[in-house]
Write an enzyme that holds these catalytic residues in place. Sequence first.
Site, PDB file in Angstrom:
ATOM      1  N   MET A  30       0.780  -1.169  -0.091  1.00 38.36           N
ATOM      2  CA  MET A  30      -0.112   0.198   0.018  1.00 38.36           C
ATOM      3  C   MET A  30       0.832   1.325  -0.033  1.00 38.36           C
ATOM      4  O   MET A  30       0.390   2.209   0.476  1.00 38.36           O
ATOM      5  CB  MET A  30      -0.994  -0.013   1.159  1.00 38.36           C
ATOM      6  CG  MET A  30      -1.880  -1.078   1.218  1.00 38.36           C
ATOM      7  SD  MET A  30      -3.351  -1.090   2.100  1.00 38.36           S
ATOM      8  CE  MET A  30      -2.781  -0.761   3.540  1.00 38.36           C
ATOM      9  N   LEU A  33       6.711   3.087   1.358  1.00 38.63           N
ATOM     10  CA  LEU A  33       7.427   2.096   1.472  1.00 38.63           C
ATOM     11  C   LEU A  33       8.814   2.153   2.583  1.00 38.63           C
ATOM     12  O   LEU A  33       9.319   3.117   2.597  1.00 38.63           O
ATOM     13  CB  LEU A  33       8.015   1.572   0.125  1.00 38.63           C
ATOM     14  CG  LEU A  33       7.082   1.462  -1.147  1.00 38.63           C
ATOM     15  CD1 LEU A  33       7.779   1.063  -2.425  1.00 38.63           C
ATOM     16  CD2 LEU A  33       6.285   0.133  -0.552  1.00 38.63           C
ATOM     17  N   HIS A  34       9.159   0.999   3.246  1.00 40.54           N
ATOM     18  CA  HIS A  34      10.509   0.945   4.041  1.00 40.54           C
ATOM     19  C   HIS A  34      11.201  -0.276   3.973  1.00 40.54           C
ATOM     20  O   HIS A  34      10.806  -0.954   3.047  1.00 40.54           O
ATOM     21  CB  HIS A  34       9.690   1.047   5.497  1.00 40.54           C
ATOM     22  CG  HIS A  34       8.489   0.177   5.966  1.00 40.54           C
ATOM     23  ND1 HIS A  34       8.980  -1.306   5.822  1.00 40.54           N
ATOM     24  CD2 HIS A  34       7.137   0.093   6.269  1.00 40.54           C
ATOM     25  CE1 HIS A  34       7.601  -1.975   6.172  1.00 40.54           C
ATOM     26  NE2 HIS A  34       6.652  -1.213   6.310  1.00 40.54           N
ATOM     27  N   HIS A  37       9.496  -3.587   3.264  1.00 36.23           N
ATOM     28  CA  HIS A  37       9.171  -3.894   1.660  1.00 36.23           C
ATOM     29  C   HIS A  37      10.161  -4.113   0.842  1.00 36.23           C
ATOM     30  O   HIS A  37      10.185  -5.019   0.181  1.00 36.23           O
ATOM     31  CB  HIS A  37       8.062  -2.543   1.176  1.00 36.23           C
ATOM     32  CG  HIS A  37       7.001  -2.182   2.074  1.00 36.23           C
ATOM     33  ND1 HIS A  37       6.612  -1.020   2.720  1.00 36.23           N
ATOM     34  CD2 HIS A  37       5.635  -2.836   2.026  1.00 36.23           C
ATOM     35  CE1 HIS A  37       5.588  -0.910   3.311  1.00 36.23           C
ATOM     36  NE2 HIS A  37       5.019  -2.080   2.665  1.00 36.23           N
TER      37      HIS A  37
HETATM   38  O1  PAF Z   1      -0.168  -5.929   3.659  1.00 33.42           O
HETATM   39  C1  PAF Z   1      -0.444  -5.103   2.808  1.00 33.42           C
HETATM   40  O2  PAF Z   1       0.090  -3.974   2.716  1.00 33.42           O
HETATM   41  C2  PAF Z   1      -1.822  -5.038   2.323  1.00 33.42           C
HETATM   42  O3  PAF Z   1      -2.714  -5.758   3.166  1.00 33.42           O
HETATM   43  C3  PAF Z   1      -1.962  -5.765   1.025  1.00 33.42           C
HETATM   44  C4  PAF Z   1      -1.424  -7.478   1.000  1.00 33.42           C
HETATM   45  C5  PAF Z   1      -1.005  -4.896  -0.069  1.00 33.42           C
HETATM   46  C6  PAF Z   1      -3.327  -5.669   0.298  1.00 33.42           C
HETATM   47  O4  PAF Z   1      -3.483  -4.381   0.291  1.00 33.42           O
END
Ligand code: PAF
Length: 290
Positions: A30, A33-34, A37
Amino acid sequence: MEIVRTISWMKQAARDARRQERVIGLVPTMGALHEGHLSLVREAQKQCSPVIVSIFVNPKQFGPGEDLAKYPRTFEADRQALENAGVDYAFVPPAEEMYPAGFRTSVTVEGLSERLEGRSRPGHFRGVATVVLKLFEIVQPHFAFFGRKDAQQALILRQMASDLNLDAQMVLCPIIREADGLALSSRNAYLKGEERRAATALYRSLEATRREIGAGERDVARLLGAMRSVMEAAPGVALDYAEIVDADRFEPAVGLRKACYALIAARVGTTRLIDNALIEPEGDTIRVTV
Ligand code: PAF
């Protein structure tokens, strides 16, 4: 890196990659980002090319009164981080592209979605499963990478993939932590001053569990007591739940003879955080991974 904003373009790129027999890796995010991710991206790059990172703040997984409107949106920094990491595609669809007017379908993984996180956040996992199924349809990944911090999400998505015969294989990657143990999360950006220090209570409660198990404790109720007492001692922290559940079904564990998770969720000020430790029997000992 190519930035893709439409489903048709993303589908075409995925089809081309499949036709060339390339192995597609998807990292659903979503945004905001860190390092957590980026660790998923690095893991994906070991096994896949192309690697596709989706950035979509999915409105369907936020309940009324949750933080959809204020969820951090840092697209320029995210783009730069993904570019530096050597990602092939960033899939960044607008909300109307994913959920056009008249959208009516949702995916519910029954039972697993109502407990723990699902009890505190009704409808959350329906939103997650729905968007992830859509992403899988669009990107056609061979592998999809998720963080272990959201352990219940990972279990629910595995169940969905198995029930619906999806090809994508889920890869669960370790939790990445700050130096003081706080699990990385986009929501950590909300923590102000004292709250940031207090937020380490989640990690400290899991560490307490690890110490107790290391010292030979096997009684689930006493381990939960140790977790809860760390949380209760932390100023400004309201415990939502501390549970030890079996890793297969997320039912309350009766002992530690099978793989389990110690799960914790709490509100620090107005910020809701989750964390967990994986507890795995190994011969005569028990390994606890925080
Ligand atoms: O873990 C997340 O960031 C969210 O739940 C995902 C898997 C991207 C779905 O929106």
